[in-house]
Structures are given as C-alpha cells and as structure tokens.
Design an enzyme around this catalytic site. Structure first.
Site, mmCIF file in Angstrom:
data_model
loop_
_atom_site.group_PDB
_atom_site.id
_atom_site.type_symbol
_atom_site.label_atom_id
_atom_site.label_comp_id
_atom_site.label_asym_id
_atom_site.label_seq_id
_atom_site.Cartn_x
_atom_site.Cartn_y
_atom_site.Cartn_z
ATOM 1 N N GLY A 195 0.815 -1.217 0.000
ATOM 2 C CA GLY A 195 0.000 0.000 0.000
ATOM 3 C C GLY A 195 0.844 1.261 0.000
ATOM 4 N N TYR B 83 -13.817 3.466 12.434
ATOM 5 C CA TYR B 83 -12.448 3.151 11.999
ATOM 6 C C TYR B 83 -11.465 3.389 13.150
ATOM 7 C CZ TYR B 83 -7.995 4.487 9.683
ATOM 8 O OH TYR B 83 -6.678 4.633 9.318
ATOM 9 N N ARG C 114 -5.492 20.567 10.427
ATOM 10 C CA ARG C 114 -4.917 19.226 10.292
ATOM 11 C C ARG C 114 -3.404 19.315 10.387
ATOM 12 N NH1 ARG C 114 -9.215 18.095 11.211
ATOM 13 N NH2 ARG C 114 -10.747 16.810 10.143
#
Ligand SMILES: NC(=O)c1ccc[n+]([C@@H]2O[C@H](COP(=O)([O-])OP(=O)(O)OC[C@H]3O[C@@H](n4cnc5c(N)ncnc54)[C@H](OP(=O)(O)O)[C@@H]3O)[C@@H](O)[C@H]2O)c1
Length: 306
Positions: free
Chosen positions: A7, A130, A203
């Site tokens: 990934g 999640y 963020r």
C-alpha cells in the site's frame, strides 16, 4: 512480515527496511492472503514465518469513504488486527508493531494531542468506527504484554501524504482530493472548485517517508506498552491548505466552500515529544517541499502538464 506492504505507506516502509539491511521481507498481498480470515492469517504466518510483524493492512479513506462504510471499516480493521495479533502470539512472533491512527483521538481534546489524552472522549463521529476498531488493538497490545509478555507496540501516525497516495475521489484523503480537484479544474479551465466544509478545521500532515522512518525506528528501538504519536507538530487549517495547493498547482479560480458537508474533527495536531525521546524520531520533510513532491508525482503519473 509487513501486512499492507504493497500500500501507500507499506511500500515506503518496505523500502526503508531494505535500506536498513533487512533481507527477508514478506508482504502478504490481499489477493493471496485475505487477512480478514483466520485461514489467510495462518497461511501468511506459515509462509512468512516472521520474527517481526509490522501491521499496516487496513481499509482506509477520507471522510466520504468513512461515512459510507462505517460497518465495513469497523469490522475489517478490527477483525484483521485482533486475529492477526492473536495468531502471531501463538506462532511465536517476537515483536508486533501496530500502526494505529490519529482518528482514535477524542473529537474534543487539548491540542496538541498527547498520548495521555487518548481516552478522554469519543472520537469525531464520521471516523469513530475506523478509529475505535484500531484503538482496540492498543488495548490488545497492552493486555497481551501484561498477560503473555508479548512484545506488541502501538504507533499513532497523524494524517499522511506524499507520492504514491490514493487519488481515487471515492476514497482519497484530503490532500490528494484537493490536488486532483485543482489540477482537473486548471486543465478544464474551470473558474471555481467546490470544497467540503468551512475550511476552519485544522490538520497536521506527515510525509510518508517520515512516517516510514518512525515505524522502522520504533520497530528497532522501542519495546514498551505506551502508545506513541508519529507527527510533525505543524498545524494548518484546511483553508490554508487549499490556498497553498491552488498556488502550487497553478489553479487561480475561486474556492467555494460547501458548508453543508462535514469538516470532520475540528482540530488535529500532535505532541511529538514521546517519539523523539523514546526512539529518536523527528520528521524531516519541509511542508512545502513535501507537498510539491506529491503534486509532481501526481501530475507526472497522470500525464497532466504542470
Ligand atoms: N493514509 C493515512 O493518512 C494514514 C494515517 C494514519 C494511519 N494510517 C494507517 O497506515 C496504514 C496504511 O495505510 P495506507 O494509507 O498505506 O493504506 P493503503 O494504501 O490502502 O494500504 C492498505 C493495505 O492494506 C491491505 N489490505 C486491506 N485489506 C486487506 C485484507 N483483507 N487482507 C490483506 N491485506 C489487506 C491492502 O493490500 P493489497 O494492496 O495487497 O490489497 C493495502 O495495500 C493503515 O493501517 C492506516 O490505518 C494511514
């Protein structure tokens, strides 16, 4: 064994391990080893026979993907991690590294996030299934260390970005989603782009190579129960982020905010003291440079003129 080693993050972790001298790295890809099943896990452990497991396999995505798949994101992340750690312990694995997520932090907690505050509240609703599925692996790591002396450690990376990220609009995170929007709009000559939320959320972003370095350092040097943040300690608002991406991609049109869409967690920034003190990790990639490298990778891969 690096699960998820094919990934976005996993590819770089494998490259770093190789650079650090690891010679036998086993990556169980999902088409050969479905790690949601005990059979898949048993085969992977038997074929890989690992001393060290770095568990990165997960189903992940941005706010949209989390909102559409709360059940799947909860179940698959929980079952993969819980069974893999149990079977690894039974198979005699020496060390197990779980890569958690900043989505496990409470929605409202003091900023920067400190590991001590991890349990002070419920996560932001859109990514809670999640985040909580992954957070249970911290509990499992600590319980297994206490009862079985199993050397399981738990790392908490903040949002990642970098070359090789997922740019599929159905599942991408905020940086690739915004890069694609700006590049597409510039190429189509569009006069505006629509962006989710109000732009006020903040963020923090960790370059994928830095995250991989933190994981490899922890795998080599850290053997304790406490969770450890992997971040940079640099907070940006989504508004600042969009402005910078527009500038770097050459998109000069209007940015329209769709406040009917969620902002996600109001603020995100990490306290990075533990990682530095406990295993000597500090992020290195400067923010502008990392963003530029990500944009360059995307435009060259997609044949877009830059
Ligand atoms: N991206 C971020 O911003 C971020 C931030 C914090 C933490 N993390 C964590 O970092 C880790 C890696 O994330 P990423 O962004 O690199 O995600 P990614 O690119 O989607 O990689 C996840 C990998 O998991 C594997 N996988 C999924 N389901 C599987 C299954 N049933 N059996 C076997 N393998 C399976 C896939 O392997 P195949 O390719 O073989 O299908 C995939 O390559 C995850 O644990 C994630 O929670 C990511």
């Amino acid at each position: 064994m690096v699960t998820g080693g094919g990934g976005f993050l996993g590819t770089v972790v494998v490259r770093r391990l190789e650079a650090a001298g690891a010679t036998e790295i086993f990556v169980p890809r999902s088409h050969d080893y479905d790690l949601r099943t005990k059979d898949g896990i048993d085969h992977a452990l038997s074929d890989g026979d690992p001393e060290l497991v770095i568990h990165l396999a997960a189903v992940v995505g941005g706010i949209g993907a989390n909102r559409e798949n709360p059940g799947r994101f909860f179940y698959e992340n929980a079952i993969m991690g819980v069974q893999l750690m149990e079977q690894s312990r039974l198979a005699g694995v020496d060390k197990f590294v779980t890569v958690g997520t900043v989505c496990s932090y409470p929605k409202f907690t003091s900023v920067p996030f400190r590991e001590e505050d991890l349990w002070n509240g419920y996560p932001e609703e859109t990514n809670a299934p999640y985040g909580l599925a992954k957070k249970m692996l911290l509990v499992q790591s600590q319980a297994y260390r206490a009862q079985y002396g199993f050397n399981a450690i738990y790392l908490i990376p903040v949002n990642l970005y970098g070359p090789g990220d997922n740019f599929d609009p159905k599942s991408s995170h905020v940086i690739p989603a915004l890069i694609k929007k700006c590049v597409d709009a510039r190429e189509a000559g569009a006069d505006h782009i629509d962006v989710w939320g109000t732009g006020s959320a903040s963020r923090e972003f960790l370059y994928v190579d830095d995250a991989a370095e933190g994981i490899v350092l922890a795998a080599a040097r850290y053997d304790d129960a406490g969770p450890v943040n992997l971040g940079v300690g640099h907070e940006v608002t989504v508004r600042e982020l969009v402005t910078l991406i527009a500038e770097l991609t050459g998109f000069t049109g209007e940015i329209r905010w769709d406040a009917s869409k969620p902002d996600g967690q109001p603020r995100r920034a990490m306290d990075t003291t533990r990682a530095q003190e406990w295993f000597g990790f500090m992020a290195r990639m400067p923010w502008d440079e990392g963003l530029r490298a990500t944009i360059d990778w995307y435009t060259s891969k997609h044949g877009a003129g830059s």
